[in-house]
Design an enzyme around this catalytic site. Structure first.
Site, PDB file in Angstrom:
ATOM      1  N   THR A   1       0.817  -1.203   0.000  1.00  0.00           N
ATOM      2  CA  THR A   1       0.000   0.000   0.000  1.00  0.00           C
ATOM      3  C   THR A   1       0.852   1.256   0.000  1.00  0.00           C
ATOM      4  O   THR A   1       1.988   1.262   0.479  1.00  0.00           O
ATOM      5  CB  THR A   1      -0.920   0.037   1.240  1.00  0.00           C
ATOM      6  OG1 THR A   1      -0.119   0.012   2.425  1.00  0.00           O
ATOM      7  CG2 THR A   1      -1.891  -1.128   1.231  1.00  0.00           C
TER       8      THR A   1
ATOM      9  N   ASN B   1       0.887   4.745   1.740  1.00  0.00           N
ATOM     10  CA  ASN B   1       0.340   5.259   2.989  1.00  0.00           C
ATOM     11  C   ASN B   1       0.360   6.785   3.003  1.00  0.00           C
ATOM     12  O   ASN B   1       1.407   7.394   2.764  1.00  0.00           O
ATOM     13  CB  ASN B   1       1.135   4.725   4.183  1.00  0.00           C
ATOM     14  CG  ASN B   1       1.145   3.214   4.241  1.00  0.00           C
ATOM     15  OD1 ASN B   1       0.174   2.569   3.846  1.00  0.00           O
ATOM     16  ND2 ASN B   1       2.232   2.631   4.712  1.00  0.00           N
TER      17      ASN B   1
ATOM     18  N   GLU C   1      -4.492   3.921   3.574  1.00  0.00           N
ATOM     19  CA  GLU C   1      -3.630   2.942   2.918  1.00  0.00           C
ATOM     20  C   GLU C   1      -4.277   2.552   1.593  1.00  0.00           C
ATOM     21  O   GLU C   1      -5.406   2.053   1.576  1.00  0.00           O
ATOM     22  CB  GLU C   1      -3.451   1.705   3.799  1.00  0.00           C
ATOM     23  CG  GLU C   1      -2.834   2.005   5.160  1.00  0.00           C
ATOM     24  CD  GLU C   1      -2.788   0.775   6.031  1.00  0.00           C
ATOM     25  OE1 GLU C   1      -1.710   0.213   6.225  1.00  0.00           O
ATOM     26  OE2 GLU C   1      -3.874   0.376   6.524  1.00  0.00           O
TER      27      GLU C   1
END
Length: 326
Positions: free
Chosen positions: A206, A208, A253
């Site tokens: 992901t 962030n 995320e």
């Protein structure tokens, strides 16, 4: 588009200058109606439109301990203003001195001398100056420029459109309704920061992004798109405290479906298309991964038929390009 902040001085206008005044948080459909009125005046006079706005928001200045959760960061506001067609944003420092100015002094010092306005466009409830004593009528009496006052904007159900209403809808996960009132998809702009790398271990790396602590966005899972440079990628996003791994500060995320590469330090635009489910706590990693698989399928399905909500939404370019080409 020029972005200026007090004490900078806007350049001398070579063309007529139409100035819209106020805090246009989120540039929802009501704000867009004010902007369109300003653009119509500018088009008729071969002029340009500037936004004169204030930071902090006057409500935050007068009630510093209250909750003043902005829908749009300055970066998002600038992106929206450019997409709408404004020539520039001039941000004034809202402080004790400005709040104490009489309406007449505000007009002389800021609208005439600083902005050199040929026309001023405001919403129906615009008030300014000491004690909020100034109105559109005050502008007409003391300005020496044309004044356009735009009526309140109501949605198809007859309800007045407001930033407060949109924040409430976002906080409840009613994203589709909030987007409809905004007239564009709710989106955020943020810089990718290093995290715990847990998503990569779970098979879902992901990007962030820390949102403002006062973000109105409901914690949960969303179908999203992410603009990286000039390319838009379909994605699924989680916003919340990650309860499966302990109670942590809220974090956005985002997992990009069709992207591989390093995004650390890059500025991304994340658009929210659908609210899929609330944030949940799982008994273990296997159950979490199984749900993430389902979330990804739901996000892909939600994005498969995505189309721009409006001309502004299309101008922002936050819908997956492959969907539009289909």
């Amino acid at each position: 588009m020029l972005l200026l902040r007090q004490p900078q001085t806007p350049p001398d206008p070579a063309v007529p200058r139409v100035v819209m005044i106020g805090n246009f948080d989120g540039f929802h459909r009501g704000h867009q109606a004010v902007a369109q009125a300003a653009l119509n005046v500018a088009d008729s006079s071969n002029g340009v439109v500037w936004l004169l706005t204030f930071d902090p928001h006057p409500r935050a200045f007068f009630s510093p301990t209250g909750a003043h959760n902005a829908l749009a960061s300055p970066a998002v506001e600038a992106r929206l203003a450019a997409a709408i067609g404004l020539a520039g944003i001039y941000t004034m420092n809202f402080d004790k001195a400005l709040s104490s100015q009489t309406p007449q002094a505000f007009i002389a010092d800021n609208i005439v001398a600083r902005m050199q306005a040929d026309c001023v466009v405001v919403g129906h409830d615009f008030r300014f100056g000491q004690g909020r004593a100034g109105s559109a009528e005050t502008l007409r009496e003391h300005g020496g420029f044309r004044v356009v006052e735009v009526d309140a904007f109501a949605d198809e159900g007859g309800q007045t459109v407001s930033s407060t209403r949109i924040r409430s809808l976002l906080s409840k996960g009613h994203l589709a309704e909030a987007n409809g009132i905004l007239g564009h998809r709710y989106f955020v702009i943020g810089t990718v920061e290093h995290g715990e790398k847990r998503g990569r271990e779970l098979g879902y790396p992901t990007a962030n992004i820390a949102l403002d602590a006062g973000s109105a966005l409901a914690h949960g899972i969303y179908a999203t798109t992410v603009k990286v440079g000039e390319t838009v990628y379909p994605s699924v996003a989680s916003y919340g405290r990650r309860p499966t791994f302990g109670d942590k500060p809220p974090l956005l995320e985002v997992h990009l479906f069709d992207y591989s590469g390093d995004l650390y330090g890059q500025q991304l635009e994340v658009a929210f298309h659908s609210y899929l489910r609330p944030e949940l706590k799982f008994d273990g990693v296997d159950a979490l991964i199984a749900q993430m698989d389902k979330d990804s399928e739901m996000a892909r399905a939600a994005l498969a038929s995505a189309q721009p909500l409006s001309q502004l939404d299309q101008a922002l370019g936050l819908v997956h390009a492959n969907v539009l080409a289909a």
